[in-house]
Design an enzyme around this catalytic site. Structure first.
Site, PDB file in Angstrom:
ATOM      1  N   ARG A   1      -1.067  -1.260  -1.612  1.00 18.64           N
ATOM      2  CA  ARG A   1      -1.573  -0.740  -1.816  1.00 18.64           C
ATOM      3  C   ARG A   1      -1.227   0.517  -3.110  1.00 18.64           C
ATOM      4  NH1 ARG A   1       1.547   2.387   2.032  1.00 18.64           N
ATOM      5  NH2 ARG A   1       3.929   1.582   1.365  1.00 18.64           N
TER       6      ARG A   1
ATOM      7  N   ASP B   1      10.868   2.536  -7.132  1.00 18.95           N
ATOM      8  CA  ASP B   1      11.079   2.956  -5.204  1.00 18.95           C
ATOM      9  C   ASP B   1      11.586   2.283  -4.168  1.00 18.95           C
ATOM     10  OD1 ASP B   1       8.181   1.933  -4.851  1.00 18.95           O
ATOM     11  OD2 ASP B   1       7.748   4.401  -5.238  1.00 18.95           O
TER      12      ASP B   1
ATOM     13  N   LEU C   1       6.741  -0.417  -7.277  1.00 28.71           N
ATOM     14  CA  LEU C   1       5.997   0.806  -6.835  1.00 28.71           C
ATOM     15  C   LEU C   1       5.320   0.712  -6.222  1.00 28.71           C
ATOM     16  CD1 LEU C   1       6.038   3.932  -8.441  1.00 28.71           C
ATOM     17  CD2 LEU C   1       3.898   3.121  -9.155  1.00 28.71           C
ATOM     18  N   HIS C   2       5.507   1.273  -4.405  1.00 23.80           N
ATOM     19  CA  HIS C   2       4.696   1.074  -3.597  1.00 23.80           C
ATOM     20  C   HIS C   2       4.604   2.199  -2.547  1.00 23.80           C
ATOM     21  CE1 HIS C   2       7.994  -0.760  -1.204  1.00 23.80           C
ATOM     22  NE2 HIS C   2       7.501  -0.213  -0.570  1.00 23.80           N
ATOM     23  N   ARG C   3       5.942   3.089  -2.319  1.00 30.24           N
ATOM     24  CA  ARG C   3       6.129   4.390  -1.609  1.00 30.24           C
ATOM     25  C   ARG C   3       4.879   4.660  -1.286  1.00 30.24           C
ATOM     26  NH1 ARG C   3      11.059   3.734   1.393  1.00 30.24           N
ATOM     27  NH2 ARG C   3      11.883   1.302   1.118  1.00 30.24           N
TER      28      ARG C   3
END
Ligand code: UDP
Length: 354
Positions: free
Chosen positions: A238, A276, A202-204
């Site tokens: 992030r 994602d 998950l990082h978008r």
């Protein structure tokens, strides 16, 4: 033929690793590698150069942080200087990051031809920074190396043929990487005996920067971990920062970002992937795992069409329902969808004859 390659983010190291090998083995080509510094943590950068034997960058620009504008602007200034010094025949860029756009702008203003690997991808969502970067990069590129037929069709629909740009569906360089490194997978520390798990990434920005979406996806993963199967989450820095900022609780198996060889191991051993990430959606397919994508659109729509991937958005209930529904699904890896691992050779050959 002298090529200046500009890379800076994790997925670009993985994509460039195989193209750089093909360039190295081609007598007519030489490569100068510029690392912008966009990703700089050892486990987001150095580990990929070591594991994937990417040649040491000739230039380390060390640029990261700040707003998108600040980062892109600083990169533009530095890359322009490198191009002026190196006088390449071509600038090679990958994907859709700020490093991609900065290099494309610098080269186009100096009238140096640009070759874009992963051209033509579209989510049709201009709120995504990646969509802006890739559209603008395509616009100034002379050679557009498309990974899929869909990407090629997107460019044709946008009138690129009339512009005289060269568009080629060479296949996806990430399949070359996945096939090459599949034999070299390494278990991440402490996970050698883990099996039947869900691999999540998950990082978008569309998820991490929207507290509602982020907490709903985390809730879904926590629930899946408890009620369906263990969830292993290599946590992007992030995302980790945003989770801390909003005081969210992760109730699953969280690990630090892993190297590519560990990631391949996790993909090979997992039962299902939740992500994602653009790259991880395809890798799930390369390793024949069903994928639940926590986004509203995907650039890899052929995976949805063939039933290997489902778009779940960010609603907790939908994500959990789709995980249950797809766990155990048999995914057939149709090697030809992404070119069958031949992309890098085709790219090197084309560059040598430019
Ligand atoms: N990846 C990795 N380690 C991790 C998470 C991802 O090596 O801990 C790899 C993954 O296998 C894929 C690439 O990073 O090859 C995807 O990068 P990312 O998800 O950051 O970007 P995107 O593909 O969405 O642009």
């Amino acid at each position: 033929m002298k090529i200046v390659t500009v890379i800076g983010a994790r997925p670009q190291f993985i994509k460039a690793s195989m193209v750089s090998k093909a360039i190295l083995h081609h007598d007519a080509l030489s490569e100068v590698i510029v690392h912008t510094g966009q990703h700089f943590d050892a486990n987001m950068s150095a580990i990929f150069f070591e594991q994937l034997c990417i040649p040491r960058p000739d230039y380390q620009l060390g640029i990261h942080g700040g707003t998108h504008g600040q980062m892109t602007g600083r990169m533009l200034i530095e890359i322009e200087t490198v191009i002026q010094q190196e006088k390449p025949d071509c600038v090679l860029v990958y994907g859709d990051t700020n490093s991609t756009l900065a290099a494309a702008l610098a080269a186009s203003k100096l009238n140096v031809p640009i070759a874009h690997v992963e051209a033509g991808l579209r989510s049709f969502n201009m709120c995504m920074p990646e969509e802006v970067n890739r559209i603008l990069t395509d616009q100034v590129s002379e050679v557009l190396f498309c990974p899929t037929q869909t990407a090629l069709s997107n460019l044709k629909n946008e009138g690129f043929e009339r512009r005289g740009a060269t568009m080629l569906n060479v296949g996806d360089v990430m399949q070359d990487s996945a096939m090459f490194f599949a034999q070299h997978a390494i278990a991440p520390a402490g996970l050698a005996h883990q099996k039947d798990f869900i691999l999540a990434t998950l990082h978008r920005a569309e998820n991490t920067d929207d507290p509602g979406r982020l907490s709903s996806i985390i809730d879904a993963l926590n629930e899946a971990h408890h009620d369906i199967a263990p969830v292993v989450l290599p946590l992007h820095p992030r995302t980790a920062g945003m989770i801390e900022l909003h005081g969210l609780k992760l109730d699953m198996h969280v690990i630090n970002p892993v190297g590519y060889l560990q990631m391949v191991w996790l993909l090979q051993r997992s039962s299902l992937v939740v992500t994602d990430s653009g790259g991880v959606q395809k890798e799930a397919f390369f390793f024949a795992k069903p994928c639940v994508t926590v986004r509203d659109q995907t650039e890899w729509e052929e995976l949805v069409t063939c039933g290997a991937n489902v778009l779940a958005g960010a609603e907790r209930e939908t994500i959990v329902r789709m995980i249950r529904a797809n766990l155990g699904n048999v995914v057939r890896d149709d090697a030809q969808l992404y070119g069958g691992g031949q992309a890098c050779g085709k790219i090197a050959e084309y560059l040598a004859n430019m």
